[in-house]
Design an enzyme around this catalytic site. Structure first.
Site, PDB file in Angstrom:
ATOM      1  N   SER A  39       1.315  -1.387   0.209  1.00 30.03           N
ATOM      2  CA  SER A  39      -0.567  -0.074  -0.076  1.00 30.03           C
ATOM      3  C   SER A  39       0.948   1.630   0.125  1.00 30.03           C
ATOM      4  CB  SER A  39      -1.699   0.026   0.649  1.00 30.03           C
ATOM      5  OG  SER A  39      -1.853   1.259   1.010  1.00 30.03           O
ATOM      6  N   HIS A  80      -2.263  -1.063  -3.486  1.00 34.58           N
ATOM      7  CA  HIS A  80      -3.517   0.013  -3.268  1.00 34.58           C
ATOM      8  C   HIS A  80      -3.508   1.213  -3.450  1.00 34.58           C
ATOM      9  CE1 HIS A  80      -4.437  -2.019   0.978  1.00 34.58           C
ATOM     10  NE2 HIS A  80      -5.011  -2.760   0.194  1.00 34.58           N
ATOM     11  N   ASP A 113      -4.830  -4.667   6.389  1.00 32.78           N
ATOM     12  CA  ASP A 113      -5.022  -5.307   5.201  1.00 32.78           C
ATOM     13  C   ASP A 113      -3.416  -6.371   4.733  1.00 32.78           C
ATOM     14  OD1 ASP A 113      -6.251  -5.944   2.631  1.00 32.78           O
ATOM     15  OD2 ASP A 113      -5.485  -5.540   1.275  1.00 32.78           O
TER      16      ASP A 113
END
Length: 197
Positions: free
Chosen positions: A20, A47, A140
């Site tokens: 991310s 992401h 995540d």
């Protein structure tokens, strides 16, 4: 004494990676350390802002010998190819290596979700999967690495001290299921070692 399970030497069939914030640099280092003849497909959730068309595949493609592409519905995961989850699509893989994209609900407010990718990799590949968690905020990937480990797979987390953002690796480590915690620069060599073993 005979081993109760086959050695992992020739069994790995996929590498799944989550990143991310700070992940583009981390992915560049990771993928740049894998040679063009790397014998497994690499599936990546990074992401990205879903409101913008992404140029990430092109950026990464110039920095690694691997082929890098945005995953498409119905692709078959091939060795030496990196498949990026497109913005706003979950990336899933079947046991036959077929890739699918989903716009199902957000997971932890995210789409794509590393957890969903890791869970599909765990279900499809079991002990033949390697899951890697790189720089990022939030958690995540933590549920997903738990799934990978529970099916006998191998889990690697970037040392949070070498990550621009340590949240995701720390969350993965918090599950107690991480096999290797490594500085970013060492991760490619360990992956190659696992696969070549």
């Amino acid at each position: 004494m005979p081993q109760s399970e086959p050695p992992a030497s020739d069994s790995f069939q996929v590498v799944a990676v989550a990143a991310s914030a700070g992940g583009i640099h981390a992915l560049t280092v990771l993928l740049g350390g894998l040679d063009a003849d790397f014998p497994l497909p690499v599936l990546v959730v990074q992401h990205l802002d879903p409101r913008h068309r992404t140029v990430l595949a092109g950026i990464l493609d110039r920095r690694t010998g691997l082929d890098v592409k945005l995953a498409e519905q119905g692709d078959t995961a091939r060795p030496g190819t990196v498949y990026l989850a497109p913005p706003d699509r979950h990336l899933l893989v079947g046991a036959d290596g077929s890739l699918s994209l989903s716009q199902s609900e957000l997971v932890h407010f995210l789409r794509p979700s590393a957890d969903l990718l890791f869970e599909s990799v765990a279900g499809s590949y079991g002990a033949r999967a390697v899951a890697v968690v790189l720089s990022g905020t939030g958690n995540d990937g933590a549920m997903g690495v738990d799934a990978v480990k529970s099916r006998g797979g191998t889990v690697i987390a970037q040392d949070p001290g070498t990550a621009e953002f340590g949240g995701m690796p720390e969350a993965a480590m918090g599950t107690g299921t991480v096999d290797f915690v490594l500085p970013l620069e060492e991760i490619p060599a360990v992956i190659r070692g696992l696969v070549d073993r």
